[in-house]
Design a protein around this motif. Structure first.
Motif, PDB file in Angstrom:
ATOM      1  N   SER A 561       0.864  -1.187   0.000  1.00 13.52           N
ATOM      2  CA  SER A 561       0.000   0.000   0.000  1.00 13.52           C
ATOM      3  C   SER A 561       0.896   1.232   0.000  1.00 13.52           C
ATOM      4  O   SER A 561       2.124   1.125   0.117  1.00 13.52           O
ATOM      5  CB  SER A 561      -0.931   0.003   1.220  1.00 13.52           C
ATOM      6  OG  SER A 561      -0.163   0.024   2.408  1.00 13.52           O
ATOM      7  N   TYR A 562       0.274   2.423  -0.156  1.00 12.24           N
ATOM      8  CA  TYR A 562       1.021   3.679  -0.210  1.00 12.24           C
ATOM      9  C   TYR A 562       0.740   4.515   1.023  1.00 12.24           C
ATOM     10  O   TYR A 562      -0.376   4.547   1.542  1.00 12.24           O
ATOM     11  CB  TYR A 562       0.657   4.475  -1.457  1.00 12.24           C
ATOM     12  CG  TYR A 562       1.482   4.115  -2.661  1.00 12.24           C
ATOM     13  CD1 TYR A 562       2.702   4.736  -2.881  1.00 12.24           C
ATOM     14  CD2 TYR A 562       1.030   3.166  -3.568  1.00 12.24           C
ATOM     15  CE1 TYR A 562       3.469   4.409  -3.995  1.00 12.24           C
ATOM     16  CE2 TYR A 562       1.787   2.835  -4.676  1.00 12.24           C
ATOM     17  CZ  TYR A 562       3.013   3.458  -4.881  1.00 12.24           C
ATOM     18  OH  TYR A 562       3.769   3.137  -5.975  1.00 12.24           O
ATOM     19  N   SER A 563       1.781   5.187   1.434  1.00 16.68           N
ATOM     20  CA  SER A 563       1.601   6.182   2.482  1.00 16.68           C
ATOM     21  C   SER A 563       0.714   7.285   1.922  1.00 16.68           C
ATOM     22  O   SER A 563       1.025   7.874   0.889  1.00 16.68           O
ATOM     23  CB  SER A 563       2.958   6.766   2.904  1.00 16.68           C
ATOM     24  OG  SER A 563       2.780   7.807   3.827  1.00 16.68           O
ATOM     25  N   GLY A 564      -0.386   7.524   2.506  1.00 15.43           N
ATOM     26  CA  GLY A 564      -1.332   8.500   1.986  1.00 15.43           C
ATOM     27  C   GLY A 564      -2.566   7.845   1.403  1.00 15.43           C
ATOM     28  O   GLY A 564      -3.535   8.523   1.076  1.00 15.43           O
ATOM     29  N   GLY A 565      -2.552   6.541   1.233  1.00 16.17           N
ATOM     30  CA  GLY A 565      -3.751   5.823   0.833  1.00 16.17           C
ATOM     31  C   GLY A 565      -3.975   5.665  -0.637  1.00 16.17           C
ATOM     32  O   GLY A 565      -5.045   5.216  -1.047  1.00 16.17           O
ATOM     33  N   TYR A 566      -3.087   6.041  -1.532  1.00 21.64           N
ATOM     34  CA  TYR A 566      -3.262   5.906  -2.971  1.00 21.64           C
ATOM     35  C   TYR A 566      -2.320   4.799  -3.421  1.00 21.64           C
ATOM     36  O   TYR A 566      -1.436   4.376  -2.651  1.00 21.64           O
ATOM     37  CB  TYR A 566      -2.931   7.229  -3.682  1.00 21.64           C
ATOM     38  CG  TYR A 566      -1.760   7.962  -3.069  1.00 21.64           C
ATOM     39  CD1 TYR A 566      -0.429   7.581  -3.342  1.00 21.64           C
ATOM     40  CD2 TYR A 566      -1.974   9.030  -2.186  1.00 21.64           C
ATOM     41  CE1 TYR A 566       0.625   8.233  -2.752  1.00 21.64           C
ATOM     42  CE2 TYR A 566      -0.909   9.675  -1.609  1.00 21.64           C
ATOM     43  CZ  TYR A 566       0.386   9.266  -1.878  1.00 21.64           C
ATOM     44  OH  TYR A 566       1.438   9.909  -1.288  1.00 21.64           O
ATOM     45  N   PRO A 567      -2.422   4.291  -4.648  1.00 14.26           N
ATOM     46  CA  PRO A 567      -3.335   4.698  -5.724  1.00 14.26           C
ATOM     47  C   PRO A 567      -4.713   4.082  -5.559  1.00 14.26           C
ATOM     48  O   PRO A 567      -4.922   3.271  -4.670  1.00 14.26           O
ATOM     49  CB  PRO A 567      -2.643   4.159  -6.971  1.00 14.26           C
ATOM     50  CG  PRO A 567      -1.976   2.921  -6.499  1.00 14.26           C
ATOM     51  CD  PRO A 567      -1.515   3.201  -5.094  1.00 14.26           C
ATOM     52  N   ALA A 568      -5.599   4.450  -6.474  1.00 15.74           N
ATOM     53  CA  ALA A 568      -6.987   4.006  -6.386  1.00 15.74           C
ATOM     54  C   ALA A 568      -7.130   2.581  -6.899  1.00 15.74           C
ATOM     55  O   ALA A 568      -7.053   1.629  -6.145  1.00 15.74           O
ATOM     56  CB  ALA A 568      -7.879   4.961  -7.157  1.00 15.74           C
ATOM     57  N   ALA A 594      -6.480  -2.467  -5.138  1.00 15.39           N
ATOM     58  CA  ALA A 594      -7.905  -2.412  -4.825  1.00 15.39           C
ATOM     59  C   ALA A 594      -8.040  -1.877  -3.420  1.00 15.39           C
ATOM     60  O   ALA A 594      -7.387  -2.384  -2.492  1.00 15.39           O
ATOM     61  CB  ALA A 594      -8.551  -3.780  -4.944  1.00 15.39           C
ATOM     62  N   ALA A 595      -8.840  -0.845  -3.284  1.00 14.08           N
ATOM     63  CA  ALA A 595      -9.035  -0.202  -1.982  1.00 14.08           C
ATOM     64  C   ALA A 595      -7.707   0.214  -1.388  1.00 14.08           C
ATOM     65  O   ALA A 595      -7.478   0.115  -0.186  1.00 14.08           O
ATOM     66  CB  ALA A 595      -9.780  -1.138  -1.035  1.00 14.08           C
ATOM     67  N   GLY A 596      -6.778   0.640  -2.255  1.00 14.97           N
ATOM     68  CA  GLY A 596      -5.515   1.175  -1.790  1.00 14.97           C
ATOM     69  C   GLY A 596      -4.441   0.150  -1.523  1.00 14.97           C
ATOM     70  O   GLY A 596      -3.341   0.511  -1.089  1.00 14.97           O
ATOM     71  N   ALA A 637       4.995 -10.761   3.714  1.00 13.12           N
ATOM     72  CA  ALA A 637       5.552  -9.445   4.030  1.00 13.12           C
ATOM     73  C   ALA A 637       4.524  -8.379   3.672  1.00 13.12           C
ATOM     74  O   ALA A 637       3.740  -8.525   2.728  1.00 13.12           O
ATOM     75  CB  ALA A 637       6.852  -9.201   3.271  1.00 13.12           C
ATOM     76  N   THR A 638       4.523  -7.292   4.428  1.00 17.95           N
ATOM     77  CA  THR A 638       3.645  -6.140   4.172  1.00 17.95           C
ATOM     78  C   THR A 638       4.509  -4.882   4.075  1.00 17.95           C
ATOM     79  O   THR A 638       5.308  -4.602   4.984  1.00 17.95           O
ATOM     80  CB  THR A 638       2.609  -5.989   5.292  1.00 17.95           C
ATOM     81  OG1 THR A 638       1.812  -7.168   5.352  1.00 17.95           O
ATOM     82  CG2 THR A 638       1.715  -4.788   5.039  1.00 17.95           C
ATOM     83  N   ALA A 639       4.359  -4.122   2.953  1.00 19.69           N
ATOM     84  CA  ALA A 639       5.198  -2.938   2.739  1.00 19.69           C
ATOM     85  C   ALA A 639       4.332  -1.706   2.470  1.00 19.69           C
ATOM     86  O   ALA A 639       3.292  -1.788   1.804  1.00 19.69           O
ATOM     87  CB  ALA A 639       6.152  -3.165   1.568  1.00 19.69           C
ATOM     88  N   THR A 640       4.763  -0.557   3.003  1.00 17.26           N
ATOM     89  CA  THR A 640       4.117   0.736   2.731  1.00 17.26           C
ATOM     90  C   THR A 640       5.095   1.581   1.910  1.00 17.26           C
ATOM     91  O   THR A 640       6.190   1.921   2.373  1.00 17.26           O
ATOM     92  CB  THR A 640       3.761   1.453   4.033  1.00 17.26           C
ATOM     93  OG1 THR A 640       2.884   0.625   4.795  1.00 17.26           O
ATOM     94  CG2 THR A 640       3.072   2.781   3.738  1.00 17.26           C
ATOM     95  N   LEU A 641       4.704   1.876   0.660  1.00 22.18           N
ATOM     96  CA  LEU A 641       5.588   2.572  -0.282  1.00 22.18           C
ATOM     97  C   LEU A 641       5.424   4.090  -0.211  1.00 22.18           C
ATOM     98  O   LEU A 641       4.402   4.594   0.263  1.00 22.18           O
ATOM     99  CB  LEU A 641       5.312   2.087  -1.704  1.00 22.18           C
ATOM    100  CG  LEU A 641       5.435   0.571  -1.936  1.00 22.18           C
ATOM    101  CD1 LEU A 641       5.124   0.244  -3.396  1.00 22.18           C
ATOM    102  CD2 LEU A 641       6.804   0.057  -1.535  1.00 22.18           C
TER     103      LEU A 641
END
Length: 742
Positions: A561-568, A594-596, A637-641
């Motif tokens: 997922s992205y920091s800030g909740g995007y992309p759509a 999907a859903a961020g 693994a879970t990553a926040t880009l």
């Protein structure tokens, strides 16, 4: 017969006299009397004065002649028959030591004395005076206060005593009163004491077991005396060793023989409390008789009674009257199929009296059994039969051959039958063969003289019939899985055993793996065959299989997922470096957000132990490094880009902003399908940030964020498309252009 020990009245009187003299008793010599030796005449005079009255109260031995009459103050109680071993002290003088029993001789009344086998130790004759015709009824005492009497074994003995203190009697297995006492008895005083008078006598009787060979009597010296020791031999008890035959007759009384010892003079034999008839004592070791009961079952005690003086004996075994039995038995196995052959024997047993013929009426379920044949049983019996196959009945007549002699039957097959299985069930119902009930067509035998014998009837047991094999349902389908994360070349696979059903139970179910491991063990890489089987009680077996394939690879799952909740909602390409004990594994894949969040898996990852992964969204984000862990059966693994690195140089700077200004396709950072100010804002927000180092590698040194670059250098780098981002046309792409755009 009884032997008796009695204390003589003369001794008692002497003891009384000595006691009254107030002179201590002498140890080992003549009893002291008042005035010393000169006073013996006085003592004798006192004894003579009193002896008659005293002896009149004393019981008499047969050798003593007639007892005193009632007018003389006498009594007839305690008389002893002749022929016993009686010990008096005739022939001994005053103060004689008695160390051996007197043997032989004749009393003054002409009776022969019989004291054989009786001995004394420590006894002294206190007085042997014969008064009023009494034949020397002497009294014995002990200087030490103790007397030992040896006796023949296996006897009964009696004596009479007088004492002013308590006496103690002990029995010993030794002949001289030594060793440990077998029993100890207390004899109470029977006269006033301690000075007497010693004119009361009490009889003591005791049965001695065979192990007793001596008796000791002790008390205070000079205060007691004994007389009339009588010993009677006791006949030994009969002992039963065996009885034959060990069963009774079904047609009446049967002769039997007892073997054992000491049967001489036996007066009765009882079996189970019922007296036998025709009793004959053949010898001391054998008895014959006839049992009075018949057809009686159960344990029976055998008791032999011998004449008076002996005892009864209960046999150490039990007598069981046999009961005749006709039993049907079959050779059926644990499970039988339709069409199988079953042999049935009709066996007669327990018949003592001879039989010549009999009839057997049987019935069966014709839907379950077919009677194929009937043949003769054991010799000398022959048979004739009538079969009604439809009704399921048969009449079998058994007899001896013409001219044959009647026989006793301890156990013989009288007829043999052969059936064929036509049907049945697992519980055996309907497959037994029965006798006709009593009162319809009886099964009975005869002894040839008109006497009937009706045996106890035992029908055959039923047997299992089953033709169908078990059915397996819900067999698990074959399955393919990856090697499980953290387990090396193995994976746990849960399989639910199939359901087995069958008409017969219980069923035996097994699960066997081709790799030989237990059912619940982890499966190795490769294909393992699991064989399911179910077996019913008739050994019918059904099998099926399940294949378990474990691929030689691990699965890794990722959530990005992205920091800030995007992309759509857009598909993105990811570059990964998955690090483990086998080094870095570079992978690229695409996934839809999907859903961020974008979730994806890699299923062909080499089997290893993994610790971290480096992930970036190509053309959109910086690289991020995160830890790998085991979740379920997979690596995870879970990553926040962080978005904004449009040119993939691991830094977000003015060049990325210039690409946004000129509408580079990567500039749609929020994934909404258009490039607009929202995308520019993302770059401005993340301006100056750098990528993480690759897993397993040294920390990278990405370029420092560029806040300004000349148009000439853009041309040199091949980025001529970014010249248009120089909004103020000053020859530089820099922060002034960024401010102008905002």
């Amino acid at each position: 017969m009884k032997n008796k020990i009695r204390f003589g009245c003369t001794a008692v009187l002497t003891m009384l006299t000595l006691t009254l003299s107030s002179t201590p008793a002498m140890a080992g010599g003549t009893p002291p009397v008042k005035g010393g030796i000169a006073d013996l005449r006085l003592v004798k005079s006192k004894i003579m004065t009193n002896v008659t009255a005293t002896n009149n109260t004393t019981a008499h031995n047969a050798e003593e002649g007639p007892a005193p009459t009632a007018s003389e103050g006498g009594t007839t109680s305690g008389e002893v028959s002749a022929g016993v071993n009686t010990c008096d002290f005739s022939g001994f003088a005053q103060n004689d030591l008695v160390n051996n029993a007197y043997s032989g001789g004749t009393s003054s009344m002409g009776a022969t004395k019989s004291n054989i086998g009786i001995g004394y130790t420590g006894a002294r004759v206190l007085n042997s005076y014969n008064g009023s015709g009494e034949p020397n009824s002497g009294i014995v005492y002990s200087d030490s206060g103790s007397i030992v009497i040896s006796i023949p074994s296996g006897n009964k003995f009696e004596f009479s005593y007088t004492c002013s203190t308590t006496l103690t009697m002990r029995t010993f297995s030794s002949v001289n009163g030594t060793g440990t006492a077998l029993n100890t008895y207390t004899i109470p005083q029977n006269v006033a004491g301690p000075g007497g008078p010693y004119n009361a006598w009490t009889n003591i009787s005791n049965d001695i077991v065979a192990t007793v060979r001596s008796v000791s009597i002790s008390g205070n010296s000079g205060l007691w005396g004994i007389d009339q020791v009588v010993v009677t031999s006791v006949n030994p008890s009969p002992t039963i060793a065996s009885i034959s035959p060990t069963y009774g007759s079904q047609f009446g009384g049967t002769a039997f023989t007892l073997t054992g010892t000491n049967f001489t003079g036996a007066t009765s034999v009882k079996i189970g409390g019922v007296a036998a008839t025709n009793l004959a004592v053949v010898s001391a070791t054998q008895i014959t008789a006839v049992t009075p009961f018949s057809s009686t079952s159960g344990a029976k005690d055998v008791v032999v009674t011998t004449p008076a003086g002996s005892s009864t004996a209960v046999a150490s075994f039990t007598y069981t009257a046999a009961v005749p039995v006709l039993a049907l038995t079959n050779n059926a196995g644990s499970c039988n199929r339709v069409g199988a052959t079953i042999d049935v024997d009709a066996t007669l047993s327990g018949v003592v009296s001879p039989i010549v013929a009999g009839q057997i009426n049987i019935t069966w379920n014709p839907s379950k059994m077919t009677l194929d044949s009937i043949t003769a049983g054991d010799a000398p019996f022959i048979e004739f039969h009538v079969i009604n196959q439809t009704a399921g009945t048969a009449l079998i007549l058994v007899s001896l051959e013409q001219g044959g002699s009647a026989v006793s039957v301890s156990s013989k097959v009288v007829a043999r039958l052969r059936y064929k299985v036509a049907g049945g069930s697992c519980d055996g119902s309907g497959t037994d063969i029965q006798f006709f009930p009593d009162g319809t067509l009886p099964t009975e035998f005869t002894d040839g003289f008109g006497s009937k014998m009706i045996p106890a009837l035992v029908a055959s047991s039923g047997f299992t019939v089953d033709d169908g094999a078990p059915v397996l349902s819900n067999v698990p389908p074959s399955v393919t899985v990856q090697a499980e994360a953290g387990m090396g070349s193995y994976a746990n696979v849960a399989l639910t055993p199939p359901t087995a059903t069958d008409a017969c139970s219980p069923l035996t179910q097994t699960a066997v793996r081709s790799d030989g491991a237990s059912f619940g063990a982890a499966f190795p890489v490769g294909t393992t065959t699991v064989t399911w089987s179910a077996t019913d009680p008739c050994a019918n077996t059904t099998t099926d299989t399940t294949l378990v394939t474990v691929n030689n690879a691990n699965t890794a799952t990722f959530a990005v997922s992205y920091s800030g909740g995007y992309p759509a909602s857009s598909s993105r390409n990811f570059a990964l470096y998955i690090h483990g004990d086998n080094g870095n594994n570079a992978r690229s894949t695409s996934a839809m957000f999907a859903a961020g969040t974008a979730s994806f898996s890699i299923t062909d990852l080499a089997i290893a132990t993994y610790d971290c992964v480096s992930i970036r969204d190509i053309g959109h984000s910086l690289r991020r490094r995160v830890a790998m862990s085991v979740v379920g059966t997979d690596w995870s693994a879970t990553a926040t880009l962080i978005a904004g690195d449009l040119n993939g140089n691991d830094v977000i700077d003015v060049v990325d902003w210039g690409m946004y200004i000129v509408g580079n396709s990567n500039a749609d950072l929020d994934g909404n399908g258009v490039i607009n100010s929202y995308d520019g804002a993302i770059i401005i927000t993340n301006f100056g940030q750098q990528s993480d180092a690759v897993c397993g590698g040294a920390l990278m040194g990405p370029p420092e964020p560029i806040s300004g670059i000349s148009v000439a250098e853009l041309v040199d780098r091949g980025l001529t498309d970014l010249i248009g981002a120089d909004l103020n046309n000053d020859g530089w792409l820099d922060m002034e252009d960024v401010r102008m755009a905002n």
